[in-house]
Design a protein around this motif. Structure first.
Motif, PDB file in Angstrom:
ATOM      1  N   GLU A  18     -31.758 -10.360  -8.861  1.00  0.00           N
ATOM      2  CA  GLU A  18     -32.089  -9.735  -7.509  1.00  0.00           C
ATOM      3  C   GLU A  18     -32.510 -10.766  -6.357  1.00  0.00           C
ATOM      4  N   PHE A  19     -32.812 -11.980  -6.584  1.00  0.00           N
ATOM      5  CA  PHE A  19     -33.243 -12.980  -5.662  1.00  0.00           C
ATOM      6  C   PHE A  19     -31.879 -13.750  -5.238  1.00  0.00           C
ATOM      7  N   GLN A  20     -30.904 -13.281  -5.820  1.00  0.00           N
ATOM      8  CA  GLN A  20     -29.516 -13.922  -5.256  1.00  0.00           C
ATOM      9  C   GLN A  20     -29.145 -13.012  -3.785  1.00  0.00           C
ATOM     10  N   THR A  21     -28.999 -13.780  -2.835  1.00  0.00           N
ATOM     11  CA  THR A  21     -28.739 -13.098  -1.643  1.00  0.00           C
ATOM     12  C   THR A  21     -27.465 -12.410  -1.477  1.00  0.00           C
ATOM     13  N   SER A  22     -26.440 -13.120  -2.182  1.00  0.00           N
ATOM     14  CA  SER A  22     -24.870 -12.707  -2.242  1.00  0.00           C
ATOM     15  C   SER A  22     -24.259 -13.306  -3.419  1.00  0.00           C
ATOM     16  N   GLU A  23     -23.078 -12.716  -3.377  1.00  0.00           N
ATOM     17  CA  GLU A  23     -21.997 -13.272  -4.433  1.00  0.00           C
ATOM     18  C   GLU A  23     -21.546 -14.580  -4.202  1.00  0.00           C
ATOM     19  N   ASN A  24     -21.499 -14.876  -2.770  1.00  0.00           N
ATOM     20  CA  ASN A  24     -20.802 -16.160  -2.323  1.00  0.00           C
ATOM     21  C   ASN A  24     -21.922 -17.334  -1.925  1.00  0.00           C
ATOM     22  N   SER A  46     -24.552 -20.999  -3.332  1.00  0.00           N
ATOM     23  CA  SER A  46     -24.340 -22.118  -3.962  1.00  0.00           C
ATOM     24  C   SER A  46     -25.640 -22.063  -5.057  1.00  0.00           C
ATOM     25  N   THR A  47     -25.244 -22.333  -6.335  1.00  0.00           N
ATOM     26  CA  THR A  47     -26.141 -22.352  -7.292  1.00  0.00           C
ATOM     27  C   THR A  47     -26.529 -23.620  -7.900  1.00  0.00           C
ATOM     28  N   ILE A  48     -27.903 -23.928  -7.962  1.00  0.00           N
ATOM     29  CA  ILE A  48     -28.023 -25.349  -8.702  1.00  0.00           C
ATOM     30  C   ILE A  48     -28.947 -25.113  -9.950  1.00  0.00           C
ATOM     31  N   PHE A  49     -28.175 -25.612 -11.061  1.00  0.00           N
ATOM     32  CA  PHE A  49     -28.528 -25.614 -12.545  1.00  0.00           C
ATOM     33  C   PHE A  49     -29.356 -26.723 -12.956  1.00  0.00           C
ATOM     34  N   ASP A  50     -30.577 -26.644 -13.472  1.00  0.00           N
ATOM     35  CA  ASP A  50     -31.395 -27.723 -13.735  1.00  0.00           C
ATOM     36  C   ASP A  50     -32.104 -27.429 -15.285  1.00  0.00           C
ATOM     37  N   GLY A  51     -32.120 -28.549 -15.893  1.00  0.00           N
ATOM     38  CA  GLY A  51     -32.851 -28.281 -17.218  1.00  0.00           C
ATOM     39  C   GLY A  51     -34.068 -29.241 -17.343  1.00  0.00           C
ATOM     40  N   THR A  52     -34.960 -28.772 -18.113  1.00  0.00           N
ATOM     41  CA  THR A  52     -36.315 -29.762 -18.246  1.00  0.00           C
ATOM     42  C   THR A  52     -36.849 -29.363 -19.846  1.00  0.00           C
ATOM     43  N   SER A  53     -37.883 -30.133 -20.085  1.00  0.00           N
ATOM     44  CA  SER A  53     -38.241 -29.824 -21.333  1.00  0.00           C
ATOM     45  C   SER A  53     -39.764 -29.909 -21.488  1.00  0.00           C
ATOM     46  N   MET A  54     -40.601 -29.150 -22.107  1.00  0.00           N
ATOM     47  CA  MET A  54     -41.927 -28.986 -22.016  1.00  0.00           C
ATOM     48  C   MET A  54     -42.407 -29.476 -23.447  1.00  0.00           C
ATOM     49  N   LEU A  55     -43.157 -30.464 -23.528  1.00  0.00           N
ATOM     50  CA  LEU A  55     -43.700 -31.102 -25.048  1.00  0.00           C
ATOM     51  C   LEU A  55     -44.742 -30.110 -25.421  1.00  0.00           C
ATOM     52  N   SER A  56     -44.793 -29.965 -26.828  1.00  0.00           N
ATOM     53  CA  SER A  56     -45.823 -28.955 -27.122  1.00  0.00           C
ATOM     54  C   SER A  56     -45.636 -29.161 -28.741  1.00  0.00           C
ATOM     55  N   ASP A  57     -46.899 -29.123 -29.331  1.00  0.00           N
ATOM     56  CA  ASP A  57     -47.178 -29.386 -30.628  1.00  0.00           C
ATOM     57  C   ASP A  57     -47.497 -28.036 -31.479  1.00  0.00           C
ATOM     58  N   SER A  58     -46.998 -26.963 -30.766  1.00  0.00           N
ATOM     59  CA  SER A  58     -47.547 -25.525 -31.175  1.00  0.00           C
ATOM     60  C   SER A  58     -46.586 -25.250 -32.612  1.00  0.00           C
ATOM     61  N   THR A  59     -47.391 -24.682 -33.593  1.00  0.00           N
ATOM     62  CA  THR A  59     -46.590 -24.609 -34.954  1.00  0.00           C
ATOM     63  C   THR A  59     -46.202 -22.961 -34.805  1.00  0.00           C
ATOM     64  N   ASP A  60     -46.613 -22.200 -33.731  1.00  0.00           N
ATOM     65  CA  ASP A  60     -46.339 -20.802 -33.856  1.00  0.00           C
ATOM     66  C   ASP A  60     -45.019 -20.466 -33.011  1.00  0.00           C
ATOM     67  N   THR A 116     -31.859 -20.488  -0.343  1.00  0.00           N
ATOM     68  CA  THR A 116     -33.088 -19.966  -0.185  1.00  0.00           C
ATOM     69  C   THR A 116     -33.800 -20.862  -1.177  1.00  0.00           C
ATOM     70  N   ARG A 117     -33.601 -21.532  -2.015  1.00  0.00           N
ATOM     71  CA  ARG A 117     -34.525 -22.240  -2.975  1.00  0.00           C
ATOM     72  C   ARG A 117     -35.096 -21.544  -3.902  1.00  0.00           C
ATOM     73  N   ARG A 118     -34.637 -20.199  -3.893  1.00  0.00           N
ATOM     74  CA  ARG A 118     -35.518 -19.498  -4.855  1.00  0.00           C
ATOM     75  C   ARG A 118     -34.973 -19.280  -6.159  1.00  0.00           C
ATOM     76  N   PRO A 119     -35.668 -19.569  -7.345  1.00  0.00           N
ATOM     77  CA  PRO A 119     -35.169 -19.369  -8.618  1.00  0.00           C
ATOM     78  C   PRO A 119     -34.486 -17.880  -9.017  1.00  0.00           C
ATOM     79  N   THR A 120     -33.342 -17.939  -9.645  1.00  0.00           N
ATOM     80  CA  THR A 120     -32.492 -16.810  -9.680  1.00  0.00           C
ATOM     81  C   THR A 120     -32.195 -16.413 -11.441  1.00  0.00           C
TER      82      THR A 120
END
Length: 265
Positions: free
Chosen positions: A164-170, A172-186, A214-218
């Motif tokens: 819903e945070f996409q303002t229109s179909e036309n 530009s979308t920026i994809f980005d990936g990142t990682s979060m370090l975690s020692d969780s066993t669950d 808009t710089r909003r996450p979609t």
């Protein structure tokens, strides 16, 4: 037992309920818990803590005198959030009709209380004006943990909410990936994977999409730490459902098959 008038209910303290018995209004403490069978929050009545009298108000008995008759609540930040997030509140209610109030309150508390942990959620709720403005929401370590686990299964609602945070179909979308370090066993997503300088650490990988204008996450996707951005990209792109859009990615997403998929979309 007769129905209790609204003006009498308005006099009761937080986390309590009123019962009319033989013409008198008795106040009982209420404690919430999460019922695993019904998958709903239920209220359990505790002991009587006082009475409410017409023209006087709530008068505690010995059990109800554990704290002061007055209580201090944070109000300024709470009111600011309520005013600025009316549209967000409606979006959450539209996509999570059964759970929207708890989602909204947890998000607001996380914003107001830096480093808030599940163990202290009930404390944060009670000290905030949210407990008065949006009462009767049971928040404790156990109920919140169960709730978040159940909420994580509502993937379709999450994707539709962020879309819903996409303002229109036309756009530009920026994809980005990142990682979060975690020692969780669950956490089943916590695995060893590519991470410059931290090769022996376990991690969880996040894929985000933002609307450039808009710089909003979609979009957001959580994938096992052993999966790279380039591998997770197409599944995320297809789930977001982009068409006729400009897609901006860094070289971490570059792969011939990914480029062909983008050109064909």
């Amino acid at each position: 037992m007769s129905l209790v008038p609204d003006h009498i209910k308005a006099m009761k303290p937080p986390s309590s309920e009123v019962q009319k018995i033989k013409g008198h209004y008795y106040v009982y403490a209420v404690k919430g818990r999460y019922d695993k069978e019904t998958k709903k929050s239920v209220s359990e009545r505790q002991g009587c803590i006082g009475q409410i009298y017409e023209g006087v108000g709530y008068v505690p008995n010995k059990k109800g005198q554990g704290g002061s008759l007055s209580a201090t609540r944070e109000y300024g930040a709470t009111r600011t959030i309520l005013v600025l997030t009316k549209d967000l509140y409606e979006k959450i209610r539209r996509h999570f009709p059964s759970d929207f109030l708890r989602i909204y309150i947890l998000a607001a508390l996380k914003l107001m209380e830096k480093g808030l942990t599940t163990r202290r959620v009930d404390w944060a709720y009670e000290r905030s004006a949210l407990s008065l403005l949006l009462p009767e929401v049971h928040l404790s370590k156990n109920t919140v943990t169960e709730f978040v686990e159940r909420l994580s299964l509502l993937r379709g609602s999450m994707v539709a909410f962020m879309r819903e945070f996409q303002t229109s179909e036309n756009h530009s979308t920026i994809f980005d990936g990142t990682s979060m370090l975690s020692d969780s066993t669950d956490n089943p997503y916590c695995e060893k994977g590519y991470n410059p300088g931290k090769k022996n650490k376990t991690q969880v990988r996040l894929i985000y999409a933002f609307e450039r204008e808009t710089r909003r996450p979609t979009y957001c996707n959580v994938v096992p730490g052993s999966i790279t951005d380039v591998t997770a990209f197409i599944a995320s792109f297809e789930e977001l459902g982009l068409k006729n859009s400009v897609v901006i990615v860094d070289n971490g997403f570059f792969k011939d098959a990914n480029i062909r998929k983008l050109l064909a979309a």
